[in-house]
Design an enzyme around this catalytic site. Structure first.
Site, PDB file in Angstrom:
ATOM      1  N   LYS A  69       0.796  -1.226   0.000  1.00  0.00           N
ATOM      2  CA  LYS A  69       0.000   0.000   0.000  1.00  0.00           C
ATOM      3  C   LYS A  69       0.831   1.281   0.000  1.00  0.00           C
ATOM      4  O   LYS A  69       0.365   2.327  -0.467  1.00  0.00           O
ATOM      5  CB  LYS A  69      -0.963  -0.004   1.185  1.00  0.00           C
ATOM      6  CG  LYS A  69      -2.075  -1.037   1.062  1.00  0.00           C
ATOM      7  CD  LYS A  69      -3.096  -0.895   2.175  1.00  0.00           C
ATOM      8  CE  LYS A  69      -4.226  -1.898   2.023  1.00  0.00           C
ATOM      9  NZ  LYS A  69      -5.285  -1.708   3.032  1.00  0.00           N
ATOM     10  N   ASP A 105     -10.454   2.355   1.542  1.00  0.00           N
ATOM     11  CA  ASP A 105     -10.722   1.729   2.843  1.00  0.00           C
ATOM     12  C   ASP A 105     -11.455   2.704   3.760  1.00  0.00           C
ATOM     13  O   ASP A 105     -12.528   2.420   4.293  1.00  0.00           O
ATOM     14  CB  ASP A 105      -9.412   1.294   3.509  1.00  0.00           C
ATOM     15  CG  ASP A 105      -8.832   0.027   2.895  1.00  0.00           C
ATOM     16  OD1 ASP A 105      -9.600  -0.763   2.324  1.00  0.00           O
ATOM     17  OD2 ASP A 105      -7.608  -0.159   2.996  1.00  0.00           O
ATOM     18  N   ALA A 129      -3.237   1.496  14.902  1.00  0.00           N
ATOM     19  CA  ALA A 129      -2.530   2.549  14.166  1.00  0.00           C
ATOM     20  C   ALA A 129      -1.940   2.011  12.873  1.00  0.00           C
ATOM     21  O   ALA A 129      -1.003   2.591  12.320  1.00  0.00           O
ATOM     22  CB  ALA A 129      -1.428   3.152  15.043  1.00  0.00           C
TER      23      ALA A 129
END
Length: 281
Positions: A69, A105, A129
């Site tokens: 990502k 997302d 996190a």
């Protein structure tokens, strides 16, 4: 089978019946979209080759899972607003010959949340996190959340996320260490589990939190789709909270992906029914 003129791909690990693939293909079939959503297992050292291959084959775009990502950004031509802020991409979209990175997302979570509550002006607590927490915090901040509290066991990562949100959005962001039994601060409006605690097969795993701090009127959301009714969802529901399961985020990010790639507003109910059938809901 005839050659498909439009192919979207997912850089992810293959599975016997991948729920996301099944959900996306159900939407394509329902709307008569000449496309297929395919899994491609891509090792990190081959990521650049995979993106160049997507360009060469004329893909409308692709999803990108961990661990790609962040690294995929180096192979794209630009970033959308929220992806630029969070520096993470899960969706690439071909626009005027250029691959632009987006992150659906957080957008999927926000769309699901808006069905029960508007985060504008609200106080939000997010557990975790990682990549999902990052996307959710940024989207909620951009949607007007007043305060975002990041709760994480790792101080460095939690402080970094709080700092990013505070510096790049209009929200007040702070970090609280997750040390032992955590009590959600009084006055919190929205609580989000953005960790993997409770994910199959550890379905009875429970967040180490004070359940008495969950009060009626709070919205409690879990991003885990399998199982949809996690311990947190059940515990919060028993205390009179409004709850959101992880299927909403999964389905809605898929809806947004399809809109980006095809321009079609996909029927979320078709996608959700396919997912529920797989999970036996």
């Amino acid at each position: 089978m005839n050659f498909l003129s439009l192919i979207t791909g997912c850089f992810a690990m293959p599975a016997a019946e991948n729920p996301t693939v099944a959900m996306m293909d159900a939407a394509y079939a329902h709307h008569g979209i000449d496309a297929r959503y395919i899994n491609c297992e891509v090792p990190p050292e081959k990521l650049g080759d995979a993106v160049r291959g997507a360009r060469a084959m004329g893909w409308a775009g692709f999803n990108c899972s961990l661990p790609h990502k962040v690294a995929v950004i180096d192979h794209l031509d630009g970033l959308g607003e929220s992806a630029e802020v969070m520096q993470a991409v899960n969706c690439a979209v071909l626009r005027q010959g250029k691959l632009i990175g987006e992150n659906t997302d957080g957008k999927g979570f926000l769309k699901s949340l808006l069905e029960v509550a508007d985060p504008a002006g609200r106080s939000v607590v997010v557990f975790g996190a990682g990549g999902a927490a990052r996307a959710i915090c940024v989207e909620l901040a951009l949607a007007g959340a007043s305060t975002i509290t990041v709760v994480n066991r790792g101080r460095e990562r939690g402080e970094e996320l709080a700092r990013l949100v505070g510096e790049r959005t209009g929200a007040v962001a702070k970090f609280l260490p997750w040390e032992g039994h955590f009590a959600v601060p009084a006055g919190s409006d929205i609580v989000v589990n953005a960790t993997s605690i409770g994910l199959y097969p550890d379905v009875e795993a429970r967040l180490d939190i004070d359940l008495d701090a969950l009060q009626p009127g709070m919205v409690v959301a879990d991003i885990i789709p399998n199982p949809p009714r996690t311990r947190l969802v059940r515990d919060a529901e028993a205390r009179g909270c409004t709850v959101l399961d992880g299927l909403g985020m999964l389905v809605n990010q898929g809806v947004i992906n399809i809109k980006y790639w095809t321009g079609v507003d996909a029927d979320a109910s078709v996608m959700r029914r396919r997912i529920e059938a797989i999970f036996g809901v």
